[in-house]
Design an enzyme around this catalytic site. Structure first.
Site, PDB file in Angstrom:
ATOM      1  N   ASN A   1     -27.481 -25.740 -12.347  1.00 27.03           N
ATOM      2  CA  ASN A   1     -28.553 -26.411 -13.077  1.00 27.03           C
ATOM      3  C   ASN A   1     -28.877 -27.682 -12.321  1.00 27.03           C
ATOM      4  O   ASN A   1     -28.216 -28.713 -12.476  1.00 27.03           O
ATOM      5  CB  ASN A   1     -28.115 -26.723 -14.506  1.00 27.03           C
ATOM      6  N   GLU A   2     -29.876 -27.569 -11.475  1.00 25.25           N
ATOM      7  CA  GLU A   2     -30.235 -28.655 -10.573  1.00 25.25           C
ATOM      8  C   GLU A   2     -31.015 -29.731 -11.338  1.00 25.25           C
ATOM      9  O   GLU A   2     -31.428 -29.508 -12.479  1.00 25.25           O
ATOM     10  CB  GLU A   2     -31.099 -28.082  -9.430  1.00 25.25           C
ATOM     11  N   PRO A   3     -31.234 -30.891 -10.701  1.00 16.84           N
ATOM     12  CA  PRO A   3     -32.015 -31.932 -11.365  1.00 16.84           C
ATOM     13  C   PRO A   3     -33.326 -31.366 -11.933  1.00 16.84           C
ATOM     14  O   PRO A   3     -33.955 -30.515 -11.296  1.00 16.84           O
ATOM     15  CB  PRO A   3     -32.288 -32.921 -10.229  1.00 16.84           C
TER      16      PRO A   3
ATOM     17  N   SER B   1     -33.508 -29.535 -14.596  1.00 15.19           N
ATOM     18  CA  SER B   1     -33.306 -28.325 -15.397  1.00 15.19           C
ATOM     19  C   SER B   1     -33.515 -28.701 -16.861  1.00 15.19           C
ATOM     20  O   SER B   1     -33.286 -29.849 -17.265  1.00 15.19           O
ATOM     21  CB  SER B   1     -31.875 -27.805 -15.243  1.00 15.19           C
TER      22      SER B   1
END
Ligand code: F6R
Length: 632
Positions: A168-170, A172
């Site tokens: 869950n990248e920035p 998300s």
């Protein structure tokens, strides 16, 4: 059913003050791993005692490795039974088949599942090979399987440097569920080493969503090493924001952050506790606070006045240990005492520098090596690993060609070298991106680094007969993943220490090497030194230097060795000998500067810091911390 987790009772952990989410600092990564493994074991036993299954959410990566090793030990030695355990992995690279070296499926089996008795049907890992059209359905089924299992009891997490949890990248979405996600550039850079180049890193991955993670009954986020200190501070103490997905954990009713000393380094309660609460004014605390004050105010130590202390929440320090002038003087003296032109003294001594990789000696303490040689000490360097995985294929190819041509031109029997060259050609031509090398190629790569290490040390004035190439077994996997320290590693180091009988030892004491090699090397040397001390009752003086990634903070430095412009030039010339690591290293880590640039910037920065504190103005400096005898 509620799960009992006795985190506050952890003897080796202390709660960081002032954080909204409970945050515990452990004395060492080993203690942390032990604690988490025992917590998980407790959950498994508790569930089993009710005839229920324990459901675990699991990550991969360097962080949980120690936890898995301890769980395996508990299974083997203390009968911890995983038959009643169901697992769900967080994520998997998209487009990576299960048996590929980098697949999380393979990683989990090699590092955990193969060694315990989780039933195969209870293991769930997203499948990175499902066709694009089936991805949504696959993800829906993954979520349904978690629900059927009764939800996740304990979700274990690592954290990316950009604050990702799972993938869950920035940015998300807080409510997101299991899905196909696009990898952030920072994540791809950090994964480059595993894939032998950033270009080979997949662009997408399947990941549990933030919503999925936050639904777990208990969440434990673990972080180790200085390179995680910044993002841990942001996630725990920065704004709650989708820019740092891990910050959402603060909304969870039962989440905790578990870190080692290094990863805790930027938390306010650790870095500047006096800002939050009354502290005990020990000498180290006074040193830190006054140095901090000098940096905050931009004033030299001896220019600090009472108002500066009062304005920065240090009035209690002033009251108990003031006036300002005497506090500033004390810290000034302490800092002056760290400056050491002759780090091993004036009388001839035997000194040994342990270099985890072939270039750490010159990058991190090349200037000190020059000084030690000039001071006429017998300077030994022990290269602990061959560093062969960090050599580009084209360099191995070039050397194989060179040797064949060399033999041909000098009339040396070329048959055997032609044979080796053919093996190299074949191995490299058929190599797919990210595939490990053959033994022949690895041997050539090791030879390249051996020749560079020798050349670099000689530039510093070391003698060839004092260079030792240990090629420690823990490193000889041919891949990024290394084995833990073994008895053979410790024995090899002990034998060398017995032969050299050094009075002073230098160790890479940094814990932020992305692949953990420095950490493992330090652990092996310290085990050897502790054993020697137990037998002989004495040990040499041990100084810890920092690897290529970071420098000690001023309050930590016990010994600062000043370097002249000429020393620094000679040091850079030594680093330049490591040609295979120049221009662009195969594993540069997150910092894009070349090693010599990092070394120069860092040594000049340390000198500038001393200068700003109002200490003598030097051109550059190398910093060291004296080992206190504790395990790392
Ligand atoms: C891995 C995962 C990632 C990692 C994170 C930290 O399954 O989900 O979020 O936990 O990238 O990785 P390491 O532990 O290697 O620093």
């Amino acid at each position: 059913m509620a799960i009992t987790l006795h985190l506050t009772a952890a003897p080796a952990a202390r709660r960081v003050p002032g954080t909204e989410i409970p945050c515990y600092v452990f004395e060492s990564s080993r203690e942390l791993a032990r604690h988490v493994a025992h917590t998980i074991a407790g959950v498994i036993r508790e569930r089993n005692s009710f005839g229920q299954k324990a459901v675990l959410g699991l990550p991969t990566g360097s962080t949980p490795l120690g936890i898995y090793r301890e769980l395996i030990r508990l299974h083997r030695e203390e009968g911890l039974d995983f038959a009643g355990v169901v697992t769900f992995n967080l994520d998997e690279y998209y487009g990576v088949p299960r048996d590929q070296l980098q697949s999380y499926h393979r990683w989990m089996h090699e590092n955990f599942f193969q060694h315990v008795n989780v039933a195969p049907e209870s293991i769930h890992i997203p499948d990175g090979t499902v066709p694009l059209d089936d991805v949504d359905e696959h993800c829906r089924r993954y979520e349904a399987a978690i629900e059927r299992a009764g939800g996740i009891d304990v979700q274990l997490l690592g954290i990316g440097r950009n604050g990702h949890i799972g993938f869950n990248e920035p940015f998300s979405v807080r409510q997101s569920r299991t899905r196909l996600a696009t990898l952030d550039p920072v994540t791809r850079k950090d994964a480059a080493a595993d894939f032998f180049s950033e270009d080979n890193v997949p662009t997408q991955a399947l990941t549990m969503g933030l919503g999925t993670i936050l639904d777990a009954r208990k969440v434990l986020l673990v972080a180790l090493g200085e390179h995680k200190a910044g993002i841990i501070h942001e996630a725990v103490e920065g704004p709650l924001t989708d820019r740092v997905p891990a910050s959402f954990l603060r909304e969870h009713a039962d989440a905790a952050v578990l870190v080692d000393d290094a990863a805790a380094g930027q938390l306010m309660g650790v870095a500047t506790p006096w800002v939050l609460m009354p502290v005990e004014w020990t000498d180290p605390m006074i040193k830190r606070a006054v140095l901090w004050l000098s940096q905050q105010t931009g004033k030299a130590l001896l220019k600090l006045d009472e108002q500066d202390f009062r304005d920065h929440n240090l009035h209690r320090l002033l009251r108990h240990h003031g006036p300002a002038q005497s506090l500033a003087h004390r810290v000034f003296r302490w800092m002056m005492d760290t400056i050491e032109y002759h780090p091993a003294g004036r009388d001839a001594k035997r000194v040994i520098c342990f270099s985890p990789h072939p270039d750490d000696d010159v990058i991190s303490m090349g200037g000190t090596l020059i000084r030690l040689v000039e001071d006429r000490h017998e300077v030994h360097v022990a290269y602990m690993t061959s560093g062969n995985i960090a050599v580009f294929d084209h360099d191995a190819q070039r050397i194989a060609d060179l040797v064949v041509e060399f033999n041909r031109r000098f009339g040396i029997d070329v048959e055997r070298s032609l044979d080796v060259e053919a093996q190299v050609n074949q191995a490299l031509a058929g190599k797919t991106p990210g595939e490990p090398d053959t033994d022949t190629v690895l041997r050539i790569k090791a030879l390249i680094r051996w020749s560079e290490a020798k050349a670099g040390a000689i530039v510093c004035g070391c003698r060839e007969e004092h260079l030792h190439f240990l090629d420690l077994p823990f490193y000889r996997t041919g891949t990024i993943a290394k084995n833990p320290v073994g008895d053979d590693d410790v024995r090899i180091i002990r034998e060398l220490l017995a032969r050299v009988a050094p009075q002073q030892v230098y160790i890479a004491g940094d814990l932020s090497d992305p692949h953990g090699t420095h950490r493992t090397c330090a652990e092996a040397i310290i085990r050897a030194l502790v054993e020697i001390e137990a037998e002989t009752g004495s040990r040499p003086e041990v100084l810890l230097y920092r690897g290529a990634w970071q420098e000690w903070a001023p309050h930590e430095i016990d010994v600062a060795v000043p370097l002249s412009p000429r020393d620094l030039k000679q040091k850079k010339a030594a680093i330049f000998r490591h040609e295979s690591q120049k221009d662009s290293a195969l594993f540069p880590g997150p910092d894009t500067r070349e090693f010599w640039q990092r070394a120069e910037d860092r040594n000049r920065h340390t000198a500038d810091t001393y200068n700003q504190l109002g200490l003598p103005e030097y051109y550059a400096m190398e910093g060291f911390v004296r080992w206190s005898g504790e395990t790392l």
